[in-house]
Motif scaffolding. Structure first.
Motif, mmCIF file in Angstrom:
data_model
loop_
_atom_site.group_PDB
_atom_site.id
_atom_site.type_symbol
_atom_site.label_atom_id
_atom_site.label_comp_id
_atom_site.label_asym_id
_atom_site.label_seq_id
_atom_site.Cartn_x
_atom_site.Cartn_y
_atom_site.Cartn_z
ATOM 1 N N GLN A 1 0.733 -1.462 -0.085
ATOM 2 C CA GLN A 1 0.043 -0.072 -0.084
ATOM 3 C C GLN A 1 0.727 1.108 0.039
ATOM 4 N N ASP A 2 0.201 2.271 -1.140
ATOM 5 C CA ASP A 2 1.281 3.461 -0.906
ATOM 6 C C ASP A 2 0.357 3.754 -0.395
ATOM 7 N N VAL A 3 0.281 4.926 0.696
ATOM 8 C CA VAL A 3 -0.696 6.025 2.028
ATOM 9 C C VAL A 3 -1.265 6.698 1.279
ATOM 10 N N THR A 4 -0.242 6.973 0.043
ATOM 11 C CA THR A 4 -1.254 8.618 -0.683
ATOM 12 C C THR A 4 -2.116 8.021 -1.583
ATOM 13 N N GLU A 5 -3.016 7.091 -2.150
ATOM 14 C CA GLU A 5 -3.331 6.434 -3.370
ATOM 15 C C GLU A 5 -4.879 6.292 -2.497
ATOM 16 N N GLU A 6 -5.602 7.159 -2.804
ATOM 17 C CA GLU A 6 -6.956 6.700 -1.830
ATOM 18 C C GLU A 6 -7.496 5.590 -2.476
ATOM 19 N N ALA A 7 -7.333 5.070 -4.395
ATOM 20 C CA ALA A 7 -8.336 3.830 -4.630
ATOM 21 C C ALA A 7 -7.529 2.066 -3.675
ATOM 22 N N ARG A 8 -6.364 2.621 -2.909
ATOM 23 C CA ARG A 8 -5.897 1.660 -2.469
ATOM 24 C C ARG A 8 -6.533 1.614 -1.148
ATOM 25 N N TRP A 9 -6.767 2.699 -0.749
ATOM 26 C CA TRP A 9 -7.611 2.577 0.887
ATOM 27 C C TRP A 9 -8.753 1.551 0.789
ATOM 28 N N ALA A 10 -9.038 2.051 -0.394
ATOM 29 C CA ALA A 10 -10.588 0.803 -0.827
ATOM 30 C C ALA A 10 -10.644 0.095 -0.461
ATOM 31 N N GLU A 11 -9.360 -0.357 -1.592
ATOM 32 C CA GLU A 11 -9.001 -1.913 -1.531
ATOM 33 C C GLU A 11 -8.759 -2.644 -0.289
ATOM 34 N N VAL A 12 -7.368 -1.701 0.466
ATOM 35 C CA VAL A 12 -7.139 -2.807 1.596
ATOM 36 C C VAL A 12 -8.605 -3.243 2.538
ATOM 37 N N MET A 13 -9.474 -1.804 2.378
ATOM 38 C CA MET A 13 -10.841 -1.742 3.673
ATOM 39 C C MET A 13 -11.146 -3.404 3.148
ATOM 40 N N GLY A 14 -11.652 -3.180 2.016
ATOM 41 C CA GLY A 14 -12.740 -4.237 1.465
ATOM 42 C C GLY A 14 -11.155 -5.792 2.205
ATOM 43 N N GLU A 15 -10.259 -6.102 1.901
ATOM 44 C CA GLU A 15 -9.593 -6.508 1.635
ATOM 45 C C GLU A 15 -10.000 -7.596 3.432
ATOM 46 N N ILE A 16 -9.748 -6.844 4.205
ATOM 47 C CA ILE A 16 -9.679 -6.718 5.704
ATOM 48 C C ILE A 16 -11.153 -6.681 5.997
ATOM 49 N N ASP A 17 -12.295 -6.183 5.598
ATOM 50 C CA ASP A 17 -13.290 -6.446 5.692
ATOM 51 C C ASP A 17 -14.039 -8.079 5.073
ATOM 52 N N ARG A 18 -13.646 -8.325 4.041
ATOM 53 C CA ARG A 18 -13.542 -9.852 3.565
ATOM 54 C C ARG A 18 -13.162 -10.662 4.438
ATOM 55 N N ARG A 19 -11.750 -11.204 5.174
ATOM 56 C CA ARG A 19 -10.798 -11.317 5.349
ATOM 57 C C ARG A 19 -11.361 -12.231 7.542
ATOM 58 N N PHE A 20 -11.886 -10.295 8.145
ATOM 59 C CA PHE A 20 -12.328 -10.025 9.121
ATOM 60 C C PHE A 20 -13.059 -9.856 9.347
ATOM 61 N N GLY A 21 -14.042 -9.164 8.590
ATOM 62 C CA GLY A 21 -15.074 -8.465 9.122
ATOM 63 C C GLY A 21 -15.532 -7.447 9.547
ATOM 64 N N ARG A 22 -14.038 -6.799 10.238
ATOM 65 C CA ARG A 22 -14.155 -5.268 11.250
ATOM 66 C C ARG A 22 -12.473 -4.846 11.050
ATOM 67 N N LEU A 23 -11.944 -4.336 12.378
ATOM 68 C CA LEU A 23 -11.024 -3.475 12.410
ATOM 69 C C LEU A 23 -11.097 -2.538 13.531
ATOM 70 N N ASP A 24 -10.699 -3.095 14.419
ATOM 71 C CA ASP A 24 -11.198 -2.707 16.018
ATOM 72 C C ASP A 24 -9.557 -1.265 15.863
ATOM 73 N N VAL A 25 -7.832 -1.367 15.683
ATOM 74 C CA VAL A 25 -7.217 -0.716 16.184
ATOM 75 C C VAL A 25 -7.137 -0.266 14.520
ATOM 76 N N LEU A 26 -7.134 1.058 14.291
ATOM 77 C CA LEU A 26 -5.223 1.259 13.136
ATOM 78 C C LEU A 26 -4.457 2.250 13.593
ATOM 79 N N VAL A 27 -3.417 2.193 13.208
ATOM 80 C CA VAL A 27 -2.521 2.559 13.721
ATOM 81 C C VAL A 27 -1.719 3.949 12.498
ATOM 82 N N ALA A 28 -1.923 4.747 12.096
ATOM 83 C CA ALA A 28 -1.452 5.622 11.203
ATOM 84 C C ALA A 28 0.305 5.663 11.378
#
Ligand code: NAD
Length: 262
Positions: free
Chosen positions: A62-89
């Motif tokens: 992931q390049d954190v500056t690319e918005e489209a990739r953010w949507a993909e990363v969140m989609g992948e986390i949602d598919r695998r785990f169904g949620r996100l509890d902690v985000l460390v930027a």
């Protein structure tokens, strides 16, 4: 039972330095860790070392500056785990150059990673974190934004960096206010490391811009204890903010600097 047992965690810039220590620490404390970075080889290595120690880890490019990739990363986390509890930027860069010599391109590049990247993390992370509400393993989500002591005061030679880290500090407080309460129940805090021994110093050109900066020398000259901090020192503070032990801490800032700002 680990301090963040079962929580799903995302750490950006997790292939090296502070991010790698955060990912490793949270993995050791029972979290399911998603690591992202530009450096795939090293990111995979960190994820593999977490798995080798018995933890659960997934590396994604992931390049954190690319918005489209953010949507993909969140989609992948949602598919695998169904949620996100902690985000460390955590992903960030530092460009050291006098103001009148700084190009607009340098200014924008640093702002893109350090500010846009953090904004995008919240924009795309919060909707998924809303799934981590009451009744889930966590009483709510926790966002941790890695700022700097340079986000608490000005820094000659690091004016652009200071500006980005000051922005992160107030952005974190704004996220805290916007996401408090029953609907979101997401806390957001910033961490302000001092002089920490990582490659970020070697990547910065030195005062005459022909040699890397010696972080040990900077620490010896500026830190009251004379000591350089370690990535683990910062990871320990992140662990606290990620865990339920900090559930009443919101919109706050933790300075990890051995007294540099005192
Ligand atoms: P580092 O250079 O060792 O590691 C940064 C990581 O971020 C690297 O793995 C790099 O590949 C990744 N990265 C850079 N640009 C990226 C991008 N566009 N997308 C995704 N990943 C990207 O640096 P570090 O010292 O570990 O810094 C981590 C954070 O801590 C940064 O936000 C930095 O500003 C902050 N910080 C560091 C210090 C210090 O003294 N080291 C002090 C205060 C704050």
């Amino acid at each position: 039972m680990g301090q963040v047992q079962g929580k799903v965690v995302l750490v950006t810039g997790a292939a090296a330095g502070i991010g790698a220590a955060i990912a490793t620490t949270l993995g050791r404390e029972g979290a399911k860790v998603v690591l992202t970075d530009l450096d795939d080889a090293r990111g995979e290595d960190v994820a593999q070392s977490i798995r080798a120690a018995g933890g659960e880890a997934l590396y994604l490019h992931q390049d954190v500056t690319e918005e489209a990739r953010w949507a993909e990363v969140m989609g992948e986390i949602d598919r695998r785990f169904g949620r996100l509890d902690v985000l460390v930027a955590n992903a960030g860069i530092a460009i050291i150059v006098p103001i009148i010599e700084m190009t607009l391109e340098q200014w924008r590049k640093q702002t893109a990673v350090n500010v846009d990247g953090v904004f995008l993390s919240a924009k795309h992370g919060i909707p998924l974190m809303r799934k981590s509400g009451p009744g889930k393993p966590s009483p709510g989500g926790s966002i941790v934004m890695i700022s700097s002591v340079a986000g608490l005061r000005g820094s000659a030679g690091l004016a652009g960096y200071s500006a980005t880290k000051g922005a992160v500090r107030l952005f974190a407080k704004s996220v805290a206010l916007e996401c408090a309460g029953a609907r979101d129940n997401i806390r957001c805090n910033s961490i302000h490391p001092g002089i920490i021994g990582t490659e970020i110093w070697e990547k910065m050109p030195g005062e005459r811009r022909n040699a890397p900066i010696d972080a040990n020398a900077v620490a010896a000259a500026t830190v009251p204890t004379g000591q350089l901090g370690t990535p683990q020192d910062v990871a320990n503070a992140v662990l606290f903010l990620a865990s339920d032990a900090s559930s009443y801490i919101n919109g706050s800032e933790i300075v990890v600097d051995a007294g540099l700002m005192a």
